[in-house]
Write a protein that holds these residues in place. Structure first.
Motif, PDB file in Angstrom:
ATOM      1  N   HIS A 475      11.927  56.843  -4.263  1.00 12.08           N
ATOM      2  CA  HIS A 475      12.180  57.546  -5.525  1.00 12.08           C
ATOM      3  C   HIS A 475      12.319  56.552  -6.679  1.00 12.08           C
ATOM      4  O   HIS A 475      11.764  56.765  -7.775  1.00 12.08           O
ATOM      5  N   PHE A 476      13.020  55.462  -6.444  1.00 12.48           N
ATOM      6  CA  PHE A 476      13.211  54.459  -7.490  1.00 12.48           C
ATOM      7  C   PHE A 476      11.872  53.831  -7.883  1.00 12.48           C
ATOM      8  O   PHE A 476      11.554  53.697  -9.077  1.00 12.48           O
ATOM      9  N   ILE A 477      11.085  53.443  -6.908  1.00 14.53           N
ATOM     10  CA  ILE A 477       9.802  52.777  -7.183  1.00 14.53           C
ATOM     11  C   ILE A 477       8.837  53.716  -7.907  1.00 14.53           C
ATOM     12  O   ILE A 477       8.129  53.308  -8.827  1.00 14.53           O
ATOM     13  N   LYS A 478       8.832  54.974  -7.499  1.00 12.04           N
ATOM     14  CA  LYS A 478       7.918  55.941  -8.125  1.00 12.04           C
ATOM     15  C   LYS A 478       8.308  56.249  -9.568  1.00 12.04           C
ATOM     16  O   LYS A 478       7.446  56.621 -10.378  1.00 12.04           O
ATOM     17  N   LEU A 519       7.066  42.693  -5.185  1.00  8.50           N
ATOM     18  CA  LEU A 519       7.734  43.365  -6.297  1.00  8.50           C
ATOM     19  C   LEU A 519       9.222  43.050  -6.332  1.00  8.50           C
ATOM     20  O   LEU A 519       9.800  42.829  -7.403  1.00  8.50           O
ATOM     21  N   ILE A 520       9.852  43.027  -5.159  1.00  2.95           N
ATOM     22  CA  ILE A 520      11.291  42.718  -5.107  1.00  2.95           C
ATOM     23  C   ILE A 520      11.548  41.305  -5.629  1.00  2.95           C
ATOM     24  O   ILE A 520      12.512  41.057  -6.363  1.00  2.95           O
ATOM     25  N   ASP A 524      13.531  42.266 -11.389  1.00  2.00           N
ATOM     26  CA  ASP A 524      14.995  42.185 -11.259  1.00  2.00           C
ATOM     27  C   ASP A 524      15.629  43.530 -10.936  1.00  2.00           C
ATOM     28  O   ASP A 524      16.524  43.624 -10.090  1.00  2.00           O
ATOM     29  N   SER A 525      15.170  44.600 -11.619  1.00  2.00           N
ATOM     30  CA  SER A 525      15.794  45.915 -11.428  1.00  2.00           C
ATOM     31  C   SER A 525      15.585  46.415 -10.003  1.00  2.00           C
ATOM     32  O   SER A 525      16.503  46.991  -9.397  1.00  2.00           O
ATOM     33  N   LEU A 526      14.406  46.178  -9.449  1.00  2.00           N
ATOM     34  CA  LEU A 526      14.136  46.621  -8.080  1.00  2.00           C
ATOM     35  C   LEU A 526      14.950  45.802  -7.091  1.00  2.00           C
ATOM     36  O   LEU A 526      15.521  46.353  -6.136  1.00  2.00           O
ATOM     37  N   VAL A 530      17.590  47.526  -4.529  1.00  2.00           N
ATOM     38  CA  VAL A 530      17.394  47.396  -3.081  1.00  2.00           C
ATOM     39  C   VAL A 530      18.613  46.736  -2.436  1.00  2.00           C
ATOM     40  O   VAL A 530      19.091  47.174  -1.382  1.00  2.00           O
ATOM     41  N   THR A 531      19.121  45.690  -3.063  1.00  2.00           N
ATOM     42  CA  THR A 531      20.298  44.987  -2.528  1.00  2.00           C
ATOM     43  C   THR A 531      21.500  45.921  -2.460  1.00  2.00           C
ATOM     44  O   THR A 531      22.267  45.917  -1.487  1.00  2.00           O
TER      45      THR A 531
END
Length: 623
Positions: A475-478, A519-520, A524-526, A530-531
């Motif tokens: 959801h975040f990536i999309k 991408l990770i 930075d935001s991703l 994820v972390t």
């Protein structure tokens, strides 16, 4: 001396071990009868688990609470994910194992499983009352009672070993065959046939010149089979590649006149996809060389397995040909290659649960059904163990469909199509490969196993966590955009076109040059998200990436599976009289009467039953 058991499992190979563990963990009292307690789950052939499609099966077994994946993880000496250059439907985990540790770990796990007793003996006869199993008779003359029996006899039923012109009884070299049980089953009314398999020479590694061979290392970041918290490898042992030559082939040909395969002494049909070296020379006469995989048998042994050099030629010919291979000039053989013929029972005599149609509460699993391979055997053992327990407790049968698991494909193929050669699983046998990936076996199957009481609460909690975490990442990536300043350094490094305006991370991930880890690393935001979600769990991140990259393919395959599933829901009565439907072809009537399909879907997969025959059945049922 013995109490009456819920279930007796005959044979402690990969099928028998999984069957005993599954039934016992569900709550049945189990007696595991084996000819030798020291060879439980023995790796009779190559010292490896997994491979193309087979790795998916091991992950499915593990997802449902079986032991094979855990044992493989604890005893592996090398791990490789095969077919990484292809799409994720083809990725297949494979591990080299320490074969002695593998057997010892299996025994340890079984001995620590509540509800399992052990008895070292042979089973020579079945006890049947009113077409229902009641127990077994052993070679020591004992009668042991049980409510259900699972036969997992491997290659031991009337096993006959061939080396050149020599023939002698055996289930494996150095181990006696099992006599009497086949005859008991035939007397009851079962059909039996013969198959053949083979194994290559084992060589003293101290006598191999590895400097002349190509080294084959494991993955830089080794994976594992089990979805539990087994530890990944921190060190690995290399395999090696060698090649035959025309000179080697000429040496082997000098023994063909004494080959049991070419002289007709071997009647059983062998595995087409794993032929002996002499068979390869005959069938592929245009090939100037064949690849050999030199596989260590463990951490602390000198023994090496020469994968690809299976043979039943005389020992002197095997030795002469082996020492003609580059790197093997001084090689010493520890054990010769040999072929083995054995009895099997065509699996069209079974139901989906692997219960026999002829005798109630009698189950067959493994090579007795005409399959080859540890993984295929273990899968059948698991399903037979589950279903025997469920039936004894008046619970619904547990059946996996073709779109749910490779195990479903395996069992449907066996009981619907039968076998006339040792059956081996391939990804090409499955219609829904993108659904049946190795990475999502837990998402597909753990909840089904948990519902019947086999997969633990802890396993289910791990699956729920994984599902929730990867969906949040998807959801975040999309829905998150990235600007050219932040994205272009990643894109430039990956040699893919740069951005001139903001773009969704999901659109970038669709590019074949990029993966989620790129991408990770650069966004930075991703990386922060994820972390915060799951602390960089590799499997969860990979699951999210696969879903985004292949979402349209996954949706299409699910749609097709749902459309075809309507035929799997149209049931056919087992005693249906197909001969009264004169609109069916003669072959269809004959095949349908013999196999007694459970559903229209199964009927449609029977060789000789045409689409027009299926239409006749549907019209009749509609009336």
């Amino acid at each position: 001396m013995f109490k009456k058991y819920d279930i007796i499992v005959v044979g402690a190979g990969h099928a028998g071990s999984e069957a005993a563990a599954a039934a016992a963990n569900l709550g049945s009292s189990v007696l595991l009868i084996t000819m030798n307690m020291d060879t439980i789950a023995q790796m009779s052939c190559n010292p490896a688990m997994g491979g193309v499609a087979k790795g998916q099966i091991i992950r499915e077994i593990d997802a449902m609470g079986g032991y094979s994946g855990i044992v493989a993880d604890k005893t592996m000496i090398q791990f490789r994910m095969l077919n990484r250059s292809k799409g994720p439907a083809m990725w297949s985990p494979r591990a080299q194992s320490d074969r002695m540790m593998f057997s010892a770990e299996w025994r340890r796990m079984l001995e620590n499983t509540k509800n399992i007793d052990f008895w070292q003996d042979t089973v020579v006869e079945l006890e049947v009352e009113n077409n229902k199993i009641s127990g077994v008779k052993t070679g020591m003359g004992l009668s042991i009672q049980a409510n259900a029996v699972i036969l997992t006899n491997g290659t031991f039923l009337n096993g006959l070993i061939h080396i050149g012109e020599k023939q002698f009884g055996g289930g494996r070299i150095g181990e006696k065959a099992s006599f009497g049980l086949t005859e008991s089953l035939i007397k009851i009314g079962f059909e039996a046939k013969r198959l053949k398999t083979g194994t290559p020479v084992r060589v003293d590694g101290r006598t191999i010149d590895f400097s002349k061979l190509s080294e084959q290392k494991g993955d830089e970041t080794p994976g594992k089979f089990s979805f539990t918290d087994t530890l990944p490898l921190t060190k690995q042992k290399s395999c090696f590649l060698a090649y035959t030559s025309l000179e080697v082939h000429d040496v082997l040909r000098t023994g063909f006149e004494k080959s049991p395969m070419f002289t007709g002494r071997i009647q059983g049909r062998g595995p087409r996809y794993c032929p002996s070296i002499e068979d390869k020379i005959e069938r592929f006469a245009d090939k100037t060389r064949h690849q050999l995989f030199i596989e260590p048998q463990g951490w602390d042994t000198i023994e090496y397995y020469i994968n690809g050099f299976s043979s039943s030629l005389p020992e002197d010919i095997q030795f002469k040909a082996l020492t003609t291979i580059v790197g093997f000039e001084e090689a010493k053989i520890i054990k010769p290659g040999y072929a083995i013929e054995y009895d099997y029972f065509p699996p069209t005599q079974l139901r989906y649960t692997l219960e026999t149609k002829l005798i109630e509460n009698l189950y067959f699993a493994g090579q007795i059904n005409g399959t080859t391979g540890y993984e295929e055997a273990a899968a059948q053992g698991l399903m037979a163990g589950i279903n025997s327990h469920l039936k004894l407790n008046n619970e619904p049968e547990f059946i996996l469909k073709r779109h749910e698991a490779y195990i479903g494909v395996l069992i449907d193929d066996l009981i619907t199509k039968g076998v006339d050669e040792p059956y081996r699983m391939f990804t090409s046998r499955a219609e829904y490969r993108i659904l049946l990936r190795q990475d999502n076996a837990d998402l597909r199957l753990t909840h089904l196993s948990h519902n019947i009481g086999l997969a633990s609460k802890e396993r289910m909690e791990k699956v729920n966590y994984k599902k929730e975490a990867y969906q949040k990442i998807v959801h975040f990536i999309k829905n998150t955009s990235v600007n050219p300043v932040e994205a272009n350094p990643i894109l430039e490094k990956a040699q893919t076109p740069l951005l001139i305006q903001k773009a969704k991370l999901g659109n970038l991930l669709l590019r074949p040059q990029l993966n989620i880890f790129n991408l990770i690393e650069g966004v930075d935001s991703l990386r922060s998200f994820v972390t915060e979600i799951e602390d960089n769990n590799h499997d969860i991140l990979e699951e999210a990436e696969i879903f985004i990259k292949y979402e349209s393919y996954i949706s299409k395959e699910q749609e097709i599976a749902e459309k075809l599933s309507k035929f799997e829901d149209i049931t056919l009565h087992e005693n249906f009289d197909y001969n009264k439907l004169k609109s069916l072809s003669f072959e269809a009537r004959e095949k349908l009467t013999k196999i007694k399909p459970k559903t229209i879907g199964q009927a449609s997969r029977i060789s000789g039953v045409s689409p027009s025959d299926i239409s006749v059945l549907i019209v009749y049922l509609g009336r």
